[in-house]
Design a protein around this motif. Sequence first.
Motif, short mmCIF file in Angstrom:
data_model
loop_
_atom_site.label_atom_id
_atom_site.label_comp_id
_atom_site.label_asym_id
_atom_site.label_seq_id
_atom_site.Cartn_x
_atom_site.Cartn_y
_atom_site.Cartn_z
N GLN A 25 0.81 -1.22 0.00
CA GLN A 25 0.00 0.00 0.00
C GLN A 25 0.84 1.26 0.00
O GLN A 25 0.33 2.34 -0.31
CB GLN A 25 -0.94 0.00 1.21
N HIS A 46 1.30 -9.26 4.11
CA HIS A 46 0.20 -8.30 4.03
C HIS A 46 -0.40 -8.37 2.62
O HIS A 46 -0.46 -7.37 1.90
CB HIS A 46 0.68 -6.89 4.40
N ASN A 58 -1.45 -10.80 7.89
CA ASN A 58 -2.41 -9.71 8.07
C ASN A 58 -3.80 -10.19 7.62
O ASN A 58 -3.98 -10.55 6.46
CB ASN A 58 -2.02 -8.49 7.24
N GLU A 59 -4.72 -10.19 8.54
CA GLU A 59 -6.14 -10.44 8.25
C GLU A 59 -6.37 -11.58 7.25
O GLU A 59 -6.83 -11.36 6.12
CB GLU A 59 -6.80 -9.16 7.72
N TYR A 98 -12.56 -1.64 12.86
CA TYR A 98 -12.94 -0.33 12.34
C TYR A 98 -14.40 -0.01 12.60
O TYR A 98 -14.79 1.14 12.70
CB TYR A 98 -12.69 -0.29 10.82
N GLU A 133 -4.46 -2.31 14.17
CA GLU A 133 -5.00 -1.32 13.22
C GLU A 133 -6.32 -0.77 13.75
O GLU A 133 -7.17 -1.52 14.21
CB GLU A 133 -5.31 -1.94 11.85
N TRP A 163 -4.05 2.97 12.08
CA TRP A 163 -3.93 2.80 10.64
C TRP A 163 -4.35 4.12 10.02
O TRP A 163 -5.50 4.52 10.18
CB TRP A 163 -4.81 1.66 10.11
N GLU A 175 -5.54 1.99 -1.12
CA GLU A 175 -6.54 1.25 -0.32
C GLU A 175 -7.21 0.17 -1.19
O GLU A 175 -8.39 0.21 -1.48
CB GLU A 175 -7.54 2.24 0.29
N TRP A 176 -6.41 -0.78 -1.66
CA TRP A 176 -6.91 -1.96 -2.37
C TRP A 176 -7.89 -1.59 -3.48
O TRP A 176 -7.55 -0.75 -4.30
CB TRP A 176 -7.51 -2.95 -1.35
N PHE A 206 -6.53 7.33 4.65
CA PHE A 206 -6.51 6.86 6.04
C PHE A 206 -5.36 7.49 6.85
O PHE A 206 -5.27 7.28 8.05
CB PHE A 206 -6.32 5.34 6.07
#
Length: 456
Positions: free
Chosen positions: A31, A132, A176-177, A305, A365, A411, A418-419, A427
């Motif tokens: 990113q 990530h 990551n996630e 979030y 995050e 974050w 952002e993807w 952000f």
Amino acid sequence: MSKNHSITEEQFHSKNFGDDFIWGISASAPQSEGAHNIDGKGFSIWDTFSERRKKILNGDTPHHASQFYHHYKQDIAIIKSLHIPNFRFSISWSRILPNGIGAINQPGIDFYNRVIDECLANNIVPWVTLYHWDLPLALSHKGGWANREIIHWFSEYVTLCIRTFGDRVKHWMILNEPMVFTGAGYFLGVHAPGEKGLKKFLPAVHHAVLCQATGAKIIKNEIAIAEVGSTFSCSYITPNSNSAKDIAAANRIDALLNRLFIEPSLGMGYPINELPLLKKIERYIKPGDENLMLADFDFVGIQNYTREVVAHTYLVPYLQAKVIPANKRKVYHTTMDWEVYPEAIYEMIKKMSSYSGVKKIIVTENGAAFHDEEQNEKINDEERINYLSGYLRQVHHAKADGHKISGYFVWALTDNFEWTEGYYPRFGLVHVNFETQKRIIKQSGWWYKNFLNGKE
Ligand code: FCB
């Protein structure tokens, strides 16, 4: 009501969390680094996925991003100037192993050595995420996360990282996630590599669970005193009504989004009872896997979030559940259409804390994208400040209530890629002009600095 509610705005600062609370800021390689094809870096799945038609908003790609590859010194100097003691960033697998395995790219290794050394020279503790989402393209061509061989590929990569950087990096996050990169990448097809359906999703889930545990074991075997965790996305789930159907639908989504990756690592297996679509995962589980799935994490990273409101529907296959978007519910939300709901972070810390196998929780995050406007070299992002202080009060509430929370990372450091939303959502605590690469610290950045220093 817990005691932090009586802390006034003037008195609310990091000291309320105790001296050993960990404060930081997060970023990731795909990113922010850019430089996607220079100095020997191999392609990642995001480099090529983003070039496909209509995959990313406005046709954006991560090719240049905020050019952390070239601007890392400046960005680390900003972290220092804001008195942020910990920096979480990720290593790009294809920068150091262009084909994912085999030949090592020395300029890539040199880059991370420079980043780590720059952090340490500035008294900033580096926290490294190993994966990530930017799988080397060469490995995706071999099936990526759906191929069980990934356990060997990933082991080779993790071993290289810990042997190269482990003398200076003590804090490691394996994945990551995993819910997001398997769910969006292999089930919904909206993230790289763009696969759809259960056929690749279920093996990808199982292999990610095996890799998060394998990675942790490799690091601990190499350096026993390393602090190892992995990071998990989590959203507080509430049913749309009190009907039995909505409640059951909410439980299914909770199992999918919040329990699928942490529970097998704690020896609890997959939440198959609550989520029948997982029954077919058994065909990918080999004898002995129950043990290989176990991970003795020193800490668990949670990334929260928002909350999601869930209703029953027959229209969604496998799940019979749908998330009702925040704009449809007409509630206050960010530019990602994520509801601003600070209590969500309290609830998720409490939920993670209730697992006896979880030793320590760190929010790795939390943050928000809003429309930032630059006026006279200033970005007065009051909404982000309110968001962060609202969520931080809930983190404090969780700590005061005795939950196992011991750190918090915002974050993100800078605005970034952002993807699928490209560069539209911002952000960062630091604004980036993507044309000139000029950085401006937003008011939220200065606010965080004051918060960390403590307003006496
Ligand atoms: C999380 C990702 C992170 C960033 C934030 C907004 O899901 O881990 O890379 O995109 O969302």
